[in-house]
Write a protein that holds these residues in place. Structure first.
Motif, PDB file in Angstrom:
ATOM      1  N   GLY A  23      39.534  50.194  34.630  1.00 43.13           N
ATOM      2  CA  GLY A  23      40.091  49.129  35.447  1.00 43.13           C
ATOM      3  C   GLY A  23      39.332  48.843  36.728  1.00 43.13           C
ATOM      4  O   GLY A  23      39.726  47.952  37.488  1.00 43.13           O
ATOM      5  N   THR A  24      38.246  49.573  36.989  1.00 40.95           N
ATOM      6  CA  THR A  24      37.440  49.281  38.167  1.00 40.95           C
ATOM      7  C   THR A  24      36.911  47.852  38.104  1.00 40.95           C
ATOM      8  O   THR A  24      36.895  47.129  39.110  1.00 40.95           O
ATOM      9  CB  THR A  24      36.264  50.275  38.278  1.00 40.95           C
ATOM     10  OG1 THR A  24      36.785  51.606  38.361  1.00 40.95           O
ATOM     11  CG2 THR A  24      35.411  49.992  39.507  1.00 40.95           C
ATOM     12  N   GLU A  26      38.045  44.634  36.724  1.00 43.97           N
ATOM     13  CA  GLU A  26      39.352  44.159  36.276  1.00 43.97           C
ATOM     14  C   GLU A  26      39.247  43.123  35.163  1.00 43.97           C
ATOM     15  O   GLU A  26      38.268  42.386  35.057  1.00 43.97           O
ATOM     16  CB  GLU A  26      40.118  43.566  37.458  1.00 43.97           C
ATOM     17  CG  GLU A  26      40.417  44.567  38.560  1.00 43.97           C
ATOM     18  CD  GLU A  26      41.166  43.947  39.712  1.00 43.97           C
ATOM     19  OE1 GLU A  26      41.328  42.702  39.710  1.00 43.97           O
ATOM     20  OE2 GLU A  26      41.581  44.687  40.618  1.00 43.97           O
ATOM     21  N   ARG A 164      42.220  51.422  27.707  1.00 46.29           N
ATOM     22  CA  ARG A 164      42.495  50.530  28.842  1.00 46.29           C
ATOM     23  C   ARG A 164      44.001  50.504  29.123  1.00 46.29           C
ATOM     24  O   ARG A 164      44.421  50.526  30.285  1.00 46.29           O
ATOM     25  CB  ARG A 164      42.018  49.107  28.549  1.00 46.29           C
ATOM     26  CG  ARG A 164      40.531  48.964  28.341  1.00 46.29           C
ATOM     27  CD  ARG A 164      40.161  47.514  28.071  1.00 46.29           C
ATOM     28  NE  ARG A 164      40.180  46.719  29.301  1.00 46.29           N
ATOM     29  CZ  ARG A 164      40.097  45.394  29.322  1.00 46.29           C
ATOM     30  NH1 ARG A 164      40.028  44.705  28.180  1.00 46.29           N
ATOM     31  NH2 ARG A 164      40.094  44.741  30.469  1.00 46.29           N
ATOM     32  N   LEU A 168      46.279  52.311  32.191  1.00 42.95           N
ATOM     33  CA  LEU A 168      47.233  51.456  32.898  1.00 42.95           C
ATOM     34  C   LEU A 168      48.612  52.102  32.908  1.00 42.95           C
ATOM     35  O   LEU A 168      49.315  52.092  33.932  1.00 42.95           O
ATOM     36  CB  LEU A 168      47.299  50.080  32.236  1.00 42.95           C
ATOM     37  CG  LEU A 168      48.339  49.090  32.786  1.00 42.95           C
ATOM     38  CD1 LEU A 168      48.023  48.732  34.234  1.00 42.95           C
ATOM     39  CD2 LEU A 168      48.377  47.836  31.919  1.00 42.95           C
TER      40      LEU A 168
END
Length: 217
Positions: A23-24, A26, A164, A168
């Motif tokens: 998630g760096t 986005e 991913r 999250l």
């Protein structure tokens, strides 16, 4: 024997892929070469090669005249990816449990032991990357005696997409879930070579992750 060195394009691919998964970078972010060069200190050519490879992984989308964009995440995609991962993982599990020998069993025992060590530590004593690496190692070990290259390749690709959503889901501080207990149950069922139970437990494990991620979307 000389070591095989990682090329700059391979390193760029690995780093960008990891940052998309964690998630760096986005979902929906425009991936322009010049800013990426400044951010990661990679050359333009290796970055373009890496981005093209990520398009093949479906982690990046390329549109004519619009360039590269990080693939979006959504409730519908989470459900689809989770369902497909479950199907592929169960098929690979059944083959692996049928084929597994003593070396396969030893790999599972070692991988589970390493995972359990980090799961039992307090957060300040272990990095998140270590936990993720050992989680992946355990799930990969379970499937390591499946002999279908196509099956394992497809499963790996879908696994990355599901990662991913798993990462999250970990941002949900109110999540009531005993993941170590889930891993322990999967481990025991796999060693017992109980194909149906192992498949059921892994499917439930995947579904819980998907449901937790959906709550965060």
């Amino acid at each position: 024997m000389s070591e095989i060195r990682e090329t700059e394009s391979e390193r760029a691919y690995r780093v960008l892929r990891g940052n998309i998964i964690d998630g760096t970078l986005e979902a929906g972010l425009k991936l322009k070469v010049v800013p990426l060069k400044a951010q990661y200190n990679f050359g333009a050519a290796p970055l373009r090669e890496a981005l093209t490879k990520l398009v093949g992984d479906r982690l990046v989308v390329q549109e004519t005249q619009k360039g590269f964009t990080v693939a979006i995440i959504s409730v519908q995609d989470a459900q689809d990816v989770g369902r497909v991962r479950g199907l592929l993982e169960c098929e690979a599990l059944r083959e692996s449990l049928r084929n597994g020998d003593d070396a396969w069993e030893a790999r599972i025992v070692a991988a589970y032991h390493r995972l359990r060590l980090v799961e039992n530590r307090v957060p300040t004593e272990i990095t998140q990357s270590d936990i993720e690496a050992r989680n992946t190692e355990f799930h990969d070990a379970l499937l390591s005696s499946a002999h279908s290259n196509w099956l394992l390749t497809l499963r790996e690709q879908v696994y990355l997409h599901h990662e991913r959503y798993r990462l999250l889901s970990r941002s949900n501080l109110n999540l009531e879930r005993n993941t170590p207990a889930e891993h322990a149950a999967i481990f025991e069922a796999a060693l017992a070579r109980d194909l149906d139970l192992t498949c059921t437990l892994v499917t439930e494990h995947i579904n819980r992750t998907t449901e937790a991620a959906i709550k965060m979307l």
